[in-house]
Scaffold this active site. Structure first.
Site, PDB file in Angstrom:
ATOM      1  N   HIS A   1     -19.071  -5.406 -35.808  1.00 37.10           N
ATOM      2  CA  HIS A   1     -19.107  -6.869 -35.715  1.00 37.10           C
ATOM      3  C   HIS A   1     -17.786  -7.412 -35.215  1.00 37.10           C
ATOM      4  CE1 HIS A   1     -17.082  -6.141 -39.508  1.00 37.10           C
ATOM      5  NE2 HIS A   1     -16.652  -7.396 -39.519  1.00 37.10           N
TER       6      HIS A   1
ATOM      7  N   ASP B   1     -15.588 -10.748 -36.436  1.00 38.45           N
ATOM      8  CA  ASP B   1     -15.600 -11.547 -37.659  1.00 38.45           C
ATOM      9  C   ASP B   1     -16.164 -12.954 -37.438  1.00 38.45           C
ATOM     10  OD1 ASP B   1     -14.552  -9.626 -39.399  1.00 38.45           O
ATOM     11  OD2 ASP B   1     -12.504 -10.082 -38.788  1.00 38.45           O
TER      12      ASP B   1
ATOM     13  N   ARG C   1      -7.413 -10.137 -46.624  1.00 36.65           N
ATOM     14  CA  ARG C   1      -7.431 -10.462 -45.198  1.00 36.65           C
ATOM     15  C   ARG C   1      -7.193 -11.946 -45.012  1.00 36.65           C
ATOM     16  NH1 ARG C   1     -12.983 -10.076 -42.173  1.00 36.65           N
ATOM     17  NH2 ARG C   1     -12.904 -12.364 -42.153  1.00 36.65           N
TER      18      ARG C   1
ATOM     19  N   HIS D   1     -15.198  -4.240 -34.845  1.00 38.01           N
ATOM     20  CA  HIS D   1     -14.687  -3.200 -35.743  1.00 38.01           C
ATOM     21  C   HIS D   1     -15.746  -2.791 -36.753  1.00 38.01           C
ATOM     22  CE1 HIS D   1     -13.816  -6.974 -37.858  1.00 38.01           C
ATOM     23  NE2 HIS D   1     -13.790  -6.278 -38.981  1.00 38.01           N
TER      24      HIS D   1
END
Length: 275
Positions: free
Chosen positions: A101, A103, A266, A251
């Site tokens: 995907h 993000d 994150r 990723h």
């Protein structure tokens, strides 16, 4: 590209570089910032080792690149709405990022970049794969590129987030998750390069095609984007950081370490509407 304040070691010819010679817990000077930015633009995902950041230092680093994005579904830690918790242990039923995907591509203005700091990693496993969507675009035939250019796709968060984060303290019954239409092929606003912009997690259909054709074309593109030739693999150590450009990178987090712990935070940087 030459660098004066940092050392940049490319990891593959197409994507990925490891950055050293900088302490991210300290405010960056203008020259340092520009060189980190330039390294990201050139290599699409950059990695740092031995960076024991506090939450505020992590957010400060992200804010040098833009305003911070707040995730549409994941509950943050108290007092830090800009933080996405990344954690897996023996009680986890799933992990963040276990399908390819970009993000939150379901947002109307998807994130520009993401900065993941892990402080607890398994003894073995838990790597992250990153794939270059520049390379994926360049790897298509001229005829396929001509066919795809100008098409749009729908990206939806509903099938990804609904019920995923529910608990005794959190219920998303009244929440509306984002949905957006983006070009299948986007142009990077800084580099001017073209990149494929569809992914298995959020993309639901190509709008200009009948359903069967859309599914067939998307399946081909997903498999194409995930070719090993376009990838770099990052092996985490405690206090490592990965910073990737969501506009040209997908990723995948590999969950091969159950029941061990993998944990960190994150921050995600706001982006703009793909064109």
């Amino acid at each position: 590209m030459s660098f004066e304040t940092i050392t940049v070691k490319p990891l593959t010819a197409r994507i990925g570089a490891e950055i050293s010679g900088i302490d991210l817990s300290q405010p960056m000077g203008n020259r340092e910032f520009q060189e980190v930015h330039d390294a990201l633009m050139e290599h699409q995902v950059i990695f740092f080792r031995d960076q024991p950041l506090s939450v505020d230092q992590h957010k400060d680093f992200g804010r040098r690149f833009g305003d911070l994005h707040i995730h549409p579904g994941s509950p943050p830690p108290d007092g830090h709405p800009e933080i996405l918790i990344v954690h897996a242990d023996k009680d986890s039923k799933r992990v963040a990022g276990e399908r390819w995907h970009s993000d939150v591509s379901c947002d109307t203005e998807p994130p520009m970049g993401s900065i993941l700091h892990l402080w607890t990693v398994p003894d073995a496993g838990g790597d992250t794969l990153f794939s270059s969507m520049y390379a994926a675009w360049d790897g298509l035939s001229d005829r396929m590129r001509a066919y795809l250019d100008g098409l749009t796709a729908t990206h939806s968060g509903e099938q990804v987030y609904r019920g995923r984060y529910n608990s005794e303290q959190y219920d998303d019954a009244g929440r509306v998750y984002p949905q957006a239409v983006h070009p299948v092929v986007r142009t990077h606003p800084v580099t001017g390069q073209k990149a494929l912009y569809v992914n298995r997690t959020f993309t639901t259909r190509i709008n200009e095609l009948p359903s069967e054709e859309s599914s067939a074309v998307l399946d081909f593109l997903y498999n194409h984007c995930e070719k090993p030739d376009y990838q770099v693999r990052f092996k985490w150590r405690p206090d490592s950081i990965a910073f990737w450009d969501n506009r040209c990178v997908q990723h995948l987090a590999i969950w091969d370490y159950y029941p061990q712990v993998r944990s960190g935070y994150r921050v995600t940087i706001k982006g703009d509407r793909p064109f």
